[in-house]
Design a protein around this motif. Structure first.
Motif, PDB file in Angstrom:
ATOM      1  N   SER A   1     -12.020  -9.214 -13.152  1.00  0.00           N
ATOM      2  CA  SER A   1     -11.710  -7.800 -12.966  1.00  0.00           C
ATOM      3  C   SER A   1     -11.045  -7.624 -11.610  1.00  0.00           C
ATOM      4  O   SER A   1     -11.140  -8.495 -10.735  1.00  0.00           O
ATOM      5  CB  SER A   1     -12.983  -6.944 -13.047  1.00  0.00           C
ATOM      6  OG  SER A   1     -13.884  -7.314 -12.019  1.00  0.00           O
ATOM      7  N   MET A   2     -10.393  -6.505 -11.469  1.00  0.00           N
ATOM      8  CA  MET A   2      -9.725  -6.221 -10.194  1.00  0.00           C
ATOM      9  C   MET A   2      -9.715  -4.721  -9.954  1.00  0.00           C
ATOM     10  O   MET A   2      -9.756  -3.924 -10.896  1.00  0.00           O
ATOM     11  CB  MET A   2      -8.288  -6.764 -10.195  1.00  0.00           C
ATOM     12  CG  MET A   2      -7.367  -6.074 -11.176  1.00  0.00           C
ATOM     13  SD  MET A   2      -5.701  -6.750 -11.138  1.00  0.00           S
ATOM     14  CE  MET A   2      -5.998  -8.385 -11.804  1.00  0.00           C
ATOM     15  N   MET A   3      -9.703  -4.377  -8.703  1.00  0.00           N
ATOM     16  CA  MET A   3      -9.627  -2.975  -8.318  1.00  0.00           C
ATOM     17  C   MET A   3      -8.174  -2.518  -8.336  1.00  0.00           C
ATOM     18  O   MET A   3      -7.265  -3.272  -8.000  1.00  0.00           O
ATOM     19  CB  MET A   3     -10.213  -2.784  -6.925  1.00  0.00           C
ATOM     20  CG  MET A   3     -11.682  -3.134  -6.815  1.00  0.00           C
ATOM     21  SD  MET A   3     -12.741  -1.989  -7.721  1.00  0.00           S
ATOM     22  CE  MET A   3     -12.467  -0.493  -6.794  1.00  0.00           C
ATOM     23  N   SER A   4      -8.001  -1.272  -8.746  1.00  0.00           N
ATOM     24  CA  SER A   4      -6.650  -0.716  -8.777  1.00  0.00           C
ATOM     25  C   SER A   4      -6.710   0.751  -8.379  1.00  0.00           C
ATOM     26  O   SER A   4      -7.765   1.390  -8.456  1.00  0.00           O
ATOM     27  CB  SER A   4      -6.048  -0.873 -10.177  1.00  0.00           C
ATOM     28  OG  SER A   4      -4.731  -0.379 -10.197  1.00  0.00           O
ATOM     29  N   GLU A   5      -5.551   1.255  -7.984  1.00  0.00           N
ATOM     30  CA  GLU A   5      -5.465   2.641  -7.524  1.00  0.00           C
ATOM     31  C   GLU A   5      -4.438   3.392  -8.356  1.00  0.00           C
ATOM     32  O   GLU A   5      -3.400   2.847  -8.743  1.00  0.00           O
ATOM     33  CB  GLU A   5      -5.053   2.679  -6.055  1.00  0.00           C
ATOM     34  CG  GLU A   5      -5.000   4.075  -5.472  1.00  0.00           C
ATOM     35  CD  GLU A   5      -4.582   4.059  -4.006  1.00  0.00           C
ATOM     36  OE1 GLU A   5      -4.364   5.146  -3.449  1.00  0.00           O
ATOM     37  OE2 GLU A   5      -4.480   2.952  -3.444  1.00  0.00           O
ATOM     38  N   ILE A   6      -4.774   4.641  -8.661  1.00  0.00           N
ATOM     39  CA  ILE A   6      -3.837   5.478  -9.413  1.00  0.00           C
ATOM     40  C   ILE A   6      -2.735   5.949  -8.467  1.00  0.00           C
ATOM     41  O   ILE A   6      -3.006   6.581  -7.441  1.00  0.00           O
ATOM     42  CB  ILE A   6      -4.561   6.678 -10.037  1.00  0.00           C
ATOM     43  CG1 ILE A   6      -5.614   6.195 -11.050  1.00  0.00           C
ATOM     44  CG2 ILE A   6      -3.566   7.615 -10.721  1.00  0.00           C
ATOM     45  CD1 ILE A   6      -6.437   7.313 -11.649  1.00  0.00           C
TER      46      ILE A   6
END
Length: 209
Positions: A122-127
């Motif tokens: 999994s990875m963090m992402s930003e809108i």
């Protein structure tokens, strides 16, 4: 000439005299026995002699009582056997259900252990911004194909699934939210096990089942 009855029919003392004599003798014996206990030995001998007769007289009563107890015991035993058979059937069913549940739990544990050993990437992402099409419920993330994003991956937040990756670009990706009118996802109520499909309602931000 004086008449007298023959010796065969000669009358004795009057009946009243006999009753009176026997009553006085009985009273005297009662007084003597009460004061001196003179008849205790006689009473013991009489009780010893009459004991076999008393036991013989009680045999029919005891036999009837024993027969009643026997039939009552047989009925009680038959009822107990029926109850035990019913309990045995119920326990057998419960045991089968318990064995089935144990097998299912063991299978689930094996699956959970297998999943625990599978690497979850999994990875963090930003809108970055909302999609340009105002009729849809889509957002653009700052991760794309170069970061390993693939088409169809789920997107989650701290509350659960929020959407699915529907377009992938080299540096960005587009996510269609669950509230989009063209998006659907299978759902399940954990408490009851009820399964259904949730559909988005567009701009209202709600879901239909």
């Amino acid at each position: 000439m004086e008449y007298s009855p023959p010796p065969l029919f000669k009358q004795g003392a009057p009946a009243r005299v006999k009753v009176t004599v026997f009553a006085l003798v009985s009273i005297a014996l009662l007084v003597v026995d009460a004061r001196l206990h003179a008849l205790d030995a006689v009473r013991q001998v009489a009780a010893t002699v009459l004991y076999p007769l008393q036991m013989a007289a009680l045999v029919p009563r005891d036999a009837l009582s024993n027969m009643g107890d026997y039939f009552s015991s047989v009925s009680a035993l038959q009822k107990e056997v029926r109850d035990l058979k019913s309990q045995q059937v119920a326990q057998a069913q419960a045991m089968q259900e318990a064995q089935l549940q144990m097998a299912e739990n063991a299978h689930l544990r094996r699956l959970m252990d297998a999943r625990a050993h599978l690497p979850v990437h999994s990875m963090m992402s930003e809108i970055l911004y909302d999609a340009r099409d105002p009729s849809t419920r889509r957002v653009v993330l700052d991760r794309g194909a170069r970061a390993g994003i693939k088409l169809g991956l789920p997107v989650i937040d701290n509350a659960g699934v929020v959407g699915q990756v529907t377009r992938v670009f080299p540096f960005t990706s587009e996510v269609t939210l669950l509230t989009d009118k063209e998006q659907a996802i299978p759902v399940q109520v954990l408490r009851s096990g009820l399964r259904s499909v949730a559909y988005g309602r567009g701009h209202s931000g709600l879901l239909d089942l």
